[in-house]
Design an enzyme around this catalytic site. Structure first.
Site, PDB file in Angstrom:
ATOM      1  CG  HIS A  18      -9.123 -22.585  26.869  1.00 50.88           C
ATOM      2  ND1 HIS A  18      -7.805 -22.493  27.296  1.00 50.88           N
ATOM      3  CD2 HIS A  18      -9.882 -22.334  27.966  1.00 50.88           C
ATOM      4  CE1 HIS A  18      -7.793 -22.218  28.584  1.00 50.88           C
ATOM      5  NE2 HIS A  18      -9.023 -22.124  29.015  1.00 50.88           N
ATOM      6  NE  ARG A  24      -0.461   2.243  -2.071  1.00 52.31           N
ATOM      7  CZ  ARG A  24      -0.493   2.949  -0.933  1.00 52.31           C
ATOM      8  NH1 ARG A  24      -1.064   2.424   0.151  1.00 52.31           N
ATOM      9  NH2 ARG A  24       0.025   4.152  -0.878  1.00 52.31           N
ATOM     10  NE  ARG A  77      -2.752   2.357  -6.812  1.00 50.86           N
ATOM     11  CZ  ARG A  77      -1.585   2.737  -6.272  1.00 50.86           C
ATOM     12  NH1 ARG A  77      -1.302   4.027  -6.176  1.00 50.86           N
ATOM     13  NH2 ARG A  77      -0.746   1.837  -5.813  1.00 50.86           N
ATOM     14  CD  GLU A 124      -0.114   7.515 -10.614  1.00 51.04           C
ATOM     15  OE1 GLU A 124       0.580   7.282  -9.604  1.00 51.04           O
ATOM     16  OE2 GLU A 124      -0.866   6.681 -11.135  1.00 51.04           O
ATOM     17  N   GLY A 155      -1.842  11.455  -6.691  1.00 50.92           N
ATOM     18  CA  GLY A 155      -0.772  10.611  -6.160  1.00 50.92           C
ATOM     19  C   GLY A 155       0.498  11.434  -6.074  1.00 50.92           C
ATOM     20  CB  SER A 156       1.682  13.789  -3.498  1.00 50.11           C
ATOM     21  OG  SER A 156       1.666  12.922  -2.375  1.00 50.11           O
ATOM     22  CG  ASN A 157       4.043   8.878  -2.659  1.00 50.99           C
ATOM     23  OD1 ASN A 157       3.914   9.893  -1.989  1.00 50.99           O
ATOM     24  ND2 ASN A 157       3.813   7.675  -2.171  1.00 50.99           N
ATOM     25  CG  ASP A 158       4.491   7.272  -8.923  1.00 50.94           C
ATOM     26  OD1 ASP A 158       5.382   7.027  -8.080  1.00 50.94           O
ATOM     27  OD2 ASP A 158       3.886   6.385  -9.553  1.00 50.94           O
ATOM     28  CB  CYS A 166      -4.736   8.672  -2.090  1.00 50.41           C
ATOM     29  SG  CYS A 166      -4.227   8.369  -3.795  1.00 50.41           S
TER      30      CYS A 166
END
Length: 782
Positions: free
Chosen positions: A409, A499, A566, A668, A689-692, A739
């Site tokens: 409800h 992920r 991934r 990466e 993977g542009s971060n690493d 990504c």
């Protein structure tokens, strides 16, 4: 039907009879006639018609003066509303039924008892023009006299404060209310299970699933919010194709069940044994059978439906008790996103309803007579909400309950009034205090949170009815399966990054090796695992199924677009934080450069755990049929690792190219770009993977405050590596996307990637629309 009648057999009723029998009865009768061949069983019964109700009012002179007063009462004035309600309920309760009416009802009851010996009855309201009744059902009613009394109680309840207020709120005329009554033989679900299901997700309108709630005993416990039910999400395509349809399971606490009262009439609550509560109340097979019934009903009526169902504990047969058009908030042409802009301690949590945020002072309401104390803008906190509270509930800024599921409800009313609600918290009335300032957030996924204090938040509204074309694809980064149905409403070309470690952390919470070696774990860890895996057959099956459920939710939400999953990329320090993780993980000085990615997948010490990941992906692709799932392999250091990880995947039944399976490599490391031509021999493309890649190219840790200001994916050295990777993929005719976080943070970086000819950019949901519009503007003015 021709002449008005007091009583009609339910089997004779059709949709065309709605004005005389109400919507619920019309649907039930239509299903009895048209769908019995499809396995839809409706309990035997009869209808007390709208004509009966209108004649009752007319014969007791209750028409004109009653409705004139009702049309003018100020429903926002609690005292005035209460006076009118009490007066007319008293008058209706004292008014007699005609002799012929009583005679016809009793004869219909006797006939039903002849066809179903030793049965008792359910007596429910069926309103014309309102398929969902605001009136409480009467259950386990015995004999003609009991049915007559139950009918009168429904007539009386039509003029309760909540019913009067609800009609006024909806803009419906009291004078035009058409009430019929359904009388049916009870299904003995008091000895078995029951619940509700919907052929769409009522939160988002996503219509490719069947959501199924189930509990022990009578289903009123679910609709009234008396229990936290089990919830299963079924994939319609899998149901239709005869594949395994279960996308997700959520175990409810189910602390009590409604059964027949010990005094022989009515119902009462009975505690559920702890052992039973820790099991799912229905099997996957029963869920599949119910899902097929729901699809049969939806197909026949041509609209998404809400369905009440029950299983008879004596015959083991499934019955449909009610069906009506599904109610859902539709926002097809716009996207509304609430986002907290601050944080504080979590005071309580439960199931989120409404995807909104609200704040205010807590008001704990323990009894119906206390609901009048609720003030405008307060947060209503209760064990569970009562239908009689509806006139006051719309004053609340949010609702929090101890008990209830997504179809209780409180959840229904919250959606209808546009109020955020957190239901099924378990102990909110103990954790919160009247007068306490809190923020209620339902904007963070399936779990809703009650935060201490008043937190700032913002609301973003976007028109997404039509988006301009782009020369490449924009995809989404989605880590939380609970948000999948919401995010799929955004314009997209699929999921570029899902992920697996997010799913493991959120839905499993246990180190896979601890599950594989469950019997040798210390007692304290086994106790934690037992709590996590409640409802599942074994520790290993728990891991595989929960992982499969998370993947399947994403894959089903975005089908037929691809969803790139991934493989788990936990670092050793992150794996150590899972339950039992410290028993297996090494201590590394620099986990980022340590035991992670493909090195872990090809290691003997992790082989069994990695096999479980592969089983989950294989299950989703083959058993559910979601072949839009693709695999991404993270952190591949060498060509030897590239070969080895493909071999390990194949050994576990995931062969690149079979059933259209694509295996993408995460690009990466600088080595991946420098030797892109060679790495592409082993994979179907790159996802950058542009971060690493930025950290490893520039030799800095973006989490270090001493050097983080130098972290920038737009650095010329990083861009040079990106050009090499994109160029190699283009030359090889293979997929290349990105990504990493960069395009979500920097519009100019997204533009640069588009100019390089990248195939896709995968963005965070909160930056998708803005980036899309900006890229379109640049593309059109190039």
């Amino acid at each position: 039907m021709t002449d008005p009648a007091y009583v009609i057999s339910l089997a004779q009723v059709r949709l065309a009879d709605r004005p005389q029998v109400g919507d619920k009865n019309a649907w039930l009768g239509e299903m009895m006639e048209a769908l019995s061949g499809g396995g839809v069983s409706v309990p035997d019964g009869f209808v007390v018609t709208v004509h009966s109700f209108r004649e009752f009012l007319a014969s007791n002179d209750l028409n004109e003066d009653l409705f004139e007063v009702l049309e003018t009462v100020d429903v926002s004035d609690p005292d005035a509303l209460a006076r009118v309600s009490v007066e007319f309920r008293d008058r209706i309760a004292k008014a007699p039924f005609s002799h012929s009416f009583v005679q016809q009802v009793c004869q219909a009851v006797e006939a039903l008892e002849t066809r179903s010996p030793e049965c008792s009855f359910s007596v429910r309201a069926s309103l014309y023009g309102s398929p969902v009744s605001q009136l409480e059902s009467k259950l386990n009613v015995h004999g003609g006299e009991g049915v007559i009394d139950a009918i009168k109680s429904l007539y009386v309840a039509l003029f309760s404060e909540r019913s009067i207020s609800y009609r006024a709120y909806q803009g419906n005329s009291h004078r035009e209310v058409s009430l019929a009554v359904t009388v049916q033989a009870m299904v003995r679900s008091d000895l078995s299970i029951s619940g509700v299901m919907s052929t769409l997700d009522c939160q988002t309108g996503f219509d490719q699933v069947v959501l199924l709630n189930a509990t022990y005993g009578l289903g009123e416990a679910v609709t009234k919010g008396m229990v936290n039910p089990d919830e299963l999400c079924l994939y319609k395509t899998a149901l239709e194709q005869g594949k395994s349809p279960v996308l997700r399971r959520k175990l409810g606490s189910k602390t009590q069940r409604l059964i027949y009262a010990s005094d022989g009439s009515g119902v009462e609550a009975q505690p559920v044994d702890d052992e039973d509560a820790r099991l799912f109340s229905l099997t996957d097979g029963e869920a599949e059978a119910l899902g097929k019934l729901a699809l049969c009903i939806e197909k026949y009526f041509g609209t998404p439906v809400d369905v009440e169902w029950a299983k008879d504990g004596l015959t083991e047969k499934l019955y449909i008790l009610q069906a009506n058009p599904a109610r859902v908030e539709t926002r097809a042409q716009s996207y509304e996103r609430y986002q907290l802009k601050g944080g504080s301690s979590v005071l309580a949590q439960g199931r989120s309803i409404g995807q909104r945020i609200g704040s205010g002072v807590v008001r704990i309401v323990a009894r119906t007579e206390d609901i009048s104390s609720l003030r405008d803008g307060e947060v209503l906190v209760a064990d569970h909400t009562d239908p009689d509270w509806e006139p006051a509930i719309k004053r609340a800024s949010a609702i929090v309950t101890n008990r209830g599921g997504r179809t209780c409800h409180a959840a229904i009313i919250a959606r209808e009034f546009g109020i955020p609600a957190v239901v099924g918290c378990g102990d909110a009335t103990e954790l919160l205090s009247t007068g306490q300032l809190v923020t209620v957030s339902c904007a963070e996924g399936d779990t809703g949170y009650v935060y201490d204090g008043q937190l700032p938040y913002e609301v973003e509204r976007r028109n997404i009815g039509s988006m301009p074309d782009l020369p490449f694809q924009l995809m989404l980064n989605v880590g939380n399966p609970d948000r999948a149905f919401d995010f799929q409403r955004l314009p997209h070309a699929g999921v570029g990054l899902a992920r697996l470690e997010f799913i493991i952390n959120r839905m499993v919470g246990v180190h896979p090796n601890a599950l594989l070696q469950y019997s040798s774990m210390p007692p304290s860890i086994r106790a934690q695992i037992d709590r996590q895996m409640a409802g599942y057959a074994s520790p290993v099956e728990f891991f595989v199924q929960k992982l499969a459920e998370g993947i399947a939710m994403l894959a089903a939400a975005f089908a037929p677009h691809k969803v790139v999953v991934r493989l788990s990329d936990f670092k050793s320090n992150e794996y150590a934080h899972l339950i039992g993780g410290d028993q297996f993980e090494p201590l590394e000085e620099n986990p980022m450069l340590g035991f992670r990615g493909s090195a872990r997948f090809t290691s003997r010490s992790f082989a069994e755990s990695f096999a479980l990941e592969c089983r989950a992906i294989k299950w989703v692709r083959e058993e559910i049929g979601l072949t839009n799932v693709e695999i991404m392999v993270p952190f591949v250091r060498t060509l030897a690792e590239a070969q080895q990880v493909n071999d390990v995947l194949a050994d576990n039944g995931l062969v690149r190219g079979e059933q259209g399976l694509r295996v993408i490599m995460m690009c990466e490391l600088p080595a991946n770009a420098l030797m892109a031509d060679e790495f592409l021999h082993y994979f179907d493309g790159f996802s950058i993977g542009s971060n690493d890649l930025t950290q490893l190219t520039l030799g800095l840790d973006r989490d270090s405050g001493l050097v983080a200001q130098q972290f920038d994916e737009r650095n010329p050295a990083v861009k040079k590596l990106l050009q090499m990777a994109i160029g190699s993929c283009k030359k090889a005719g293979k997929y290349v996307g990105i990504c990493g976080q960069g395009p979500s943070d920097h519009l100019d970086f997204a533009v640069w990637l588009m100019e390089q000819g990248i195939d896709s950019i995968s963005l965070n949901p909160d930056s998708l629309v803005e980036t899309w519009l900006h890229l379109s503007h640049v593309s059109n003015n190039a």
